[in-house]
Design a protein around this motif. Structure first.
Motif, PDB file in Angstrom:
ATOM      1  N   LEU A 194      44.804  48.865  51.529  1.00  0.00           N
ATOM      2  CA  LEU A 194      46.229  48.667  51.949  1.00  0.00           C
ATOM      3  C   LEU A 194      47.023  48.049  51.117  1.00  0.00           C
ATOM      4  CD1 LEU A 194      45.572  47.527  55.730  1.00  0.00           C
ATOM      5  CD2 LEU A 194      45.929  50.061  54.770  1.00  0.00           C
ATOM      6  N   ALA A 195      46.954  48.063  49.832  1.00  0.00           N
ATOM      7  CA  ALA A 195      47.680  47.500  48.742  1.00  0.00           C
ATOM      8  C   ALA A 195      48.804  48.551  48.188  1.00  0.00           C
ATOM      9  CB  ALA A 195      46.969  47.050  47.566  1.00  0.00           C
ATOM     10  N   ASP A 196      49.465  48.234  47.409  1.00  0.00           N
ATOM     11  CA  ASP A 196      50.739  48.971  47.043  1.00  0.00           C
ATOM     12  C   ASP A 196      50.082  49.747  45.834  1.00  0.00           C
ATOM     13  OD1 ASP A 196      52.636  48.022  49.039  1.00  0.00           O
ATOM     14  OD2 ASP A 196      53.528  46.593  47.587  1.00  0.00           O
ATOM     15  N   ASP A 197      50.551  51.113  45.802  1.00  0.00           N
ATOM     16  CA  ASP A 197      50.289  51.780  44.430  1.00  0.00           C
ATOM     17  C   ASP A 197      51.046  51.310  43.246  1.00  0.00           C
ATOM     18  OD1 ASP A 197      48.905  53.606  46.205  1.00  0.00           O
ATOM     19  OD2 ASP A 197      50.256  54.933  46.301  1.00  0.00           O
ATOM     20  N   ALA A 202      54.432  50.884  31.231  1.00  0.00           N
ATOM     21  CA  ALA A 202      53.075  50.753  30.830  1.00  0.00           C
ATOM     22  C   ALA A 202      53.092  50.711  29.340  1.00  0.00           C
ATOM     23  CB  ALA A 202      51.820  51.273  31.510  1.00  0.00           C
ATOM     24  N   GLY A 203      52.206  50.132  28.627  1.00  0.00           N
ATOM     25  CA  GLY A 203      51.874  50.296  27.478  1.00  0.00           C
ATOM     26  C   GLY A 203      50.450  50.678  26.855  1.00  0.00           C
ATOM     27  N   THR A 227      47.978  48.984  29.918  1.00  0.00           N
ATOM     28  CA  THR A 227      48.356  47.627  30.472  1.00  0.00           C
ATOM     29  C   THR A 227      49.836  47.797  31.168  1.00  0.00           C
ATOM     30  OG1 THR A 227      48.734  45.273  30.090  1.00  0.00           O
ATOM     31  CG2 THR A 227      49.614  46.779  28.296  1.00  0.00           C
ATOM     32  N   SER A 228      49.977  47.285  32.244  1.00  0.00           N
ATOM     33  CA  SER A 228      50.996  47.183  33.185  1.00  0.00           C
ATOM     34  C   SER A 228      51.300  45.919  33.804  1.00  0.00           C
ATOM     35  CB  SER A 228      51.328  48.440  34.029  1.00  0.00           C
ATOM     36  OG  SER A 228      50.341  48.363  34.878  1.00  0.00           O
ATOM     37  N   ASP A 229      52.320  45.551  34.420  1.00  0.00           N
ATOM     38  CA  ASP A 229      52.372  44.394  35.080  1.00  0.00           C
ATOM     39  C   ASP A 229      51.225  44.049  36.395  1.00  0.00           C
ATOM     40  OD1 ASP A 229      54.525  43.493  33.751  1.00  0.00           O
ATOM     41  OD2 ASP A 229      55.892  44.372  35.406  1.00  0.00           O
ATOM     42  N   ALA A 230      51.016  45.377  36.928  1.00  0.00           N
ATOM     43  CA  ALA A 230      49.754  45.261  38.030  1.00  0.00           C
ATOM     44  C   ALA A 230      48.673  44.968  37.489  1.00  0.00           C
ATOM     45  CB  ALA A 230      49.977  46.399  38.831  1.00  0.00           C
ATOM     46  N   ASP A 231      48.117  45.501  36.242  1.00  0.00           N
ATOM     47  CA  ASP A 231      46.684  45.664  35.778  1.00  0.00           C
ATOM     48  C   ASP A 231      46.603  46.219  34.563  1.00  0.00           C
ATOM     49  OD1 ASP A 231      43.986  45.636  36.421  1.00  0.00           O
ATOM     50  OD2 ASP A 231      44.221  47.618  35.910  1.00  0.00           O
ATOM     51  N   THR A 232      45.534  45.687  33.856  1.00  0.00           N
ATOM     52  CA  THR A 232      45.424  46.037  32.643  1.00  0.00           C
ATOM     53  C   THR A 232      43.755  46.744  32.591  1.00  0.00           C
ATOM     54  OG1 THR A 232      46.507  44.529  31.267  1.00  0.00           O
ATOM     55  CG2 THR A 232      44.647  45.668  30.146  1.00  0.00           C
ATOM     56  N   SER A 233      43.645  48.064  32.273  1.00  0.00           N
ATOM     57  CA  SER A 233      42.753  48.795  32.077  1.00  0.00           C
ATOM     58  C   SER A 233      42.045  49.058  30.788  1.00  0.00           C
ATOM     59  CB  SER A 233      42.551  50.351  32.895  1.00  0.00           C
ATOM     60  OG  SER A 233      43.447  50.910  32.382  1.00  0.00           O
ATOM     61  N   VAL A 234      40.833  48.760  30.620  1.00  0.00           N
ATOM     62  CA  VAL A 234      40.194  48.933  29.159  1.00  0.00           C
ATOM     63  C   VAL A 234      39.124  49.904  29.340  1.00  0.00           C
ATOM     64  CG1 VAL A 234      39.145  47.799  27.199  1.00  0.00           C
ATOM     65  CG2 VAL A 234      40.810  46.802  28.417  1.00  0.00           C
ATOM     66  N   THR A 235      38.840  50.880  28.666  1.00  0.00           N
ATOM     67  CA  THR A 235      37.834  51.921  28.546  1.00  0.00           C
ATOM     68  C   THR A 235      37.305  51.893  27.161  1.00  0.00           C
ATOM     69  OG1 THR A 235      38.885  53.375  30.182  1.00  0.00           O
ATOM     70  CG2 THR A 235      37.054  54.211  29.028  1.00  0.00           C
ATOM     71  N   ASN A 236      36.032  51.737  27.085  1.00  0.00           N
ATOM     72  CA  ASN A 236      35.343  51.645  25.695  1.00  0.00           C
ATOM     73  C   ASN A 236      33.989  52.752  25.817  1.00  0.00           C
ATOM     74  OD1 ASN A 236      35.376  50.030  22.911  1.00  0.00           O
ATOM     75  ND2 ASN A 236      33.096  50.214  23.691  1.00  0.00           N
ATOM     76  N   PRO A 262      41.246  43.615  39.560  1.00  0.00           N
ATOM     77  CA  PRO A 262      40.725  44.715  40.828  1.00  0.00           C
ATOM     78  C   PRO A 262      41.040  44.168  42.373  1.00  0.00           C
ATOM     79  CG  PRO A 262      38.886  43.528  39.829  1.00  0.00           C
ATOM     80  CD  PRO A 262      40.151  42.929  39.007  1.00  0.00           C
ATOM     81  N   LEU A 263      41.167  45.198  43.018  1.00  0.00           N
ATOM     82  CA  LEU A 263      41.450  44.672  44.419  1.00  0.00           C
ATOM     83  C   LEU A 263      40.234  43.906  45.011  1.00  0.00           C
ATOM     84  CD1 LEU A 263      43.330  47.753  45.459  1.00  0.00           C
ATOM     85  CD2 LEU A 263      44.310  45.893  44.451  1.00  0.00           C
ATOM     86  N   ASP A 264      40.420  43.215  46.056  1.00  0.00           N
ATOM     87  CA  ASP A 264      39.320  42.406  46.676  1.00  0.00           C
ATOM     88  C   ASP A 264      38.454  43.171  46.895  1.00  0.00           C
ATOM     89  OD1 ASP A 264      40.984  40.108  46.428  1.00  0.00           O
ATOM     90  OD2 ASP A 264      41.872  40.410  48.586  1.00  0.00           O
ATOM     91  N   GLY A 265      37.006  42.847  46.537  1.00  0.00           N
ATOM     92  CA  GLY A 265      35.945  43.677  47.180  1.00  0.00           C
ATOM     93  C   GLY A 265      35.269  44.438  45.982  1.00  0.00           C
ATOM     94  N   TYR A 266      35.970  44.622  44.819  1.00  0.00           N
ATOM     95  CA  TYR A 266      35.550  45.267  43.748  1.00  0.00           C
ATOM     96  C   TYR A 266      35.318  44.424  42.631  1.00  0.00           C
ATOM     97  CZ  TYR A 266      37.124  49.401  46.619  1.00  0.00           C
ATOM     98  OH  TYR A 266      37.374  50.315  47.325  1.00  0.00           O
TER      99      TYR A 266
END
Length: 282
Positions: A194-197, A202-203, A227-236, A262-266
């Motif tokens: 139930l969180a916002d998309d 982003a960069g 990376t963006s305000d909400a989250d930074t994702s890294v794939t290696n 990550p959101l709660d529970g993840y």
């Protein structure tokens, strides 16, 4: 002039006589040691050429500097039955085209796992890169990335952007490129959160590394950061390739996916270790 006319037929006849045994020798491959040795040498050359094609498609990464069509298809699968029933499937495809200045690179991968008829992994990733070389080591690019993961807090995560890149190292045995640029990110969160998309600027930052170890082996390590305000994702994606025969190779890889928020529970990190058979073409 008269002497040349008389000797010319004799020279032609002599060349024909000498050519007959040579031709006969080539036709008797299975009974002639020299011809068999030549055939083995030719086969080894073909294998080395095929491996070089596979190596170059990885060495040039997202098409920067590559010429012509290139690509690879990989697959891995295993399963158990008895006290526990499990199944794992992974397929991947990569193909592209380059003219030495412009490059196009497409990547698609899918992973699925289940345990006792319950799905434990289900993810799909697709990417497209366009690159244009400005000099031997400096290039510009545009990229599109999209992923779907049933078991992630971000069910879908997409990015479109552009930027510039530079080959920090560019030798026959090793290449290392760094690239960065702005873009736009859109991610859909899992329904139950139930969180916002995410829908924001982003960069993008990336590192592409290739190292040839010799004897049909090479190491690659590709890192992508969005990376963006909400989250930074890294794939290696760390991979080790060993040439088997001709266009076939065995690839062992460790894929690490990280989310800073990550959101709660993840969990923040997912790791996937895989061994697959790769067929490359060019």
């Amino acid at each position: 002039m008269g002497l040349q006319n008389k000797t010319l037929p004799f020279a032609v006849l002599l060349a024909s006589v000498l050519a007959v045994p040579a031709f006969a020798q080539q036709s008797a491959v299975f009974t002639n040691v020299d011809a068999a040795d030549d055939a083995v040498d030719d086969l080894e050359d073909d294998i080395q050429d095929e491996f070089a094609d596979a190596r170059d498609s990885r060495k040039f990464g997202n098409g920067t500097g590559a010429r012509g069509w290139y690509g690879s298809v990989s697959a891995t699968a295993n399963g158990t039955s008895g006290n526990s029933d499990t199944a794992d499937l992974g397929v991947g495809a990569r193909f592209g085209y380059g003219d030495g200045v412009n490059g196009h690179d497409f990547i698609l991968s899918y992973n699925y796992s289940e345990d006792d008829d319950e799905s434990t992994a289900n993810s799909l990733a697709a990417a497209y890169d366009y690159t244009r070389m400005f000099s031997r080591d400096f290039y510009g690019y545009g990229k599109i990335r999209t992923t779907y993961d049933e078991f992630s807090s971000y069910e879908t995560d997409s990015f479109i952007g552009l930027g510039v890149g530079y080959r920090v190292v560019n030798t026959h045995d090793m290449t290392w490129s760094l690239q960065a640029g702005p873009g736009w990110r859109y991610a859909e969160v899992a329904d139950e959160t139930l969180a916002d998309d995410i829908d924001e600027v982003a960069g993008s930052f990336a590192s592409k590394f290739y190292y040839e170890l010799g004897n049909g082996m090479f190491l690659t390590n590709d890192t992508d950061i969005i990376t963006s305000d909400a989250d930074t994702s890294v794939t290696n994606d760390l991979g080790f390739n060993v040439s088997i025969s001709g266009p076939l190779a065995m690839r062992t890889s460790l894929l690490t996916e990280y989310h800073s928020d990550p959101l709660d529970g993840y969990k923040k990190t997912d790791n996937t270790l895989g061994v697959s058979l790769v067929y490359s073409f060019k």
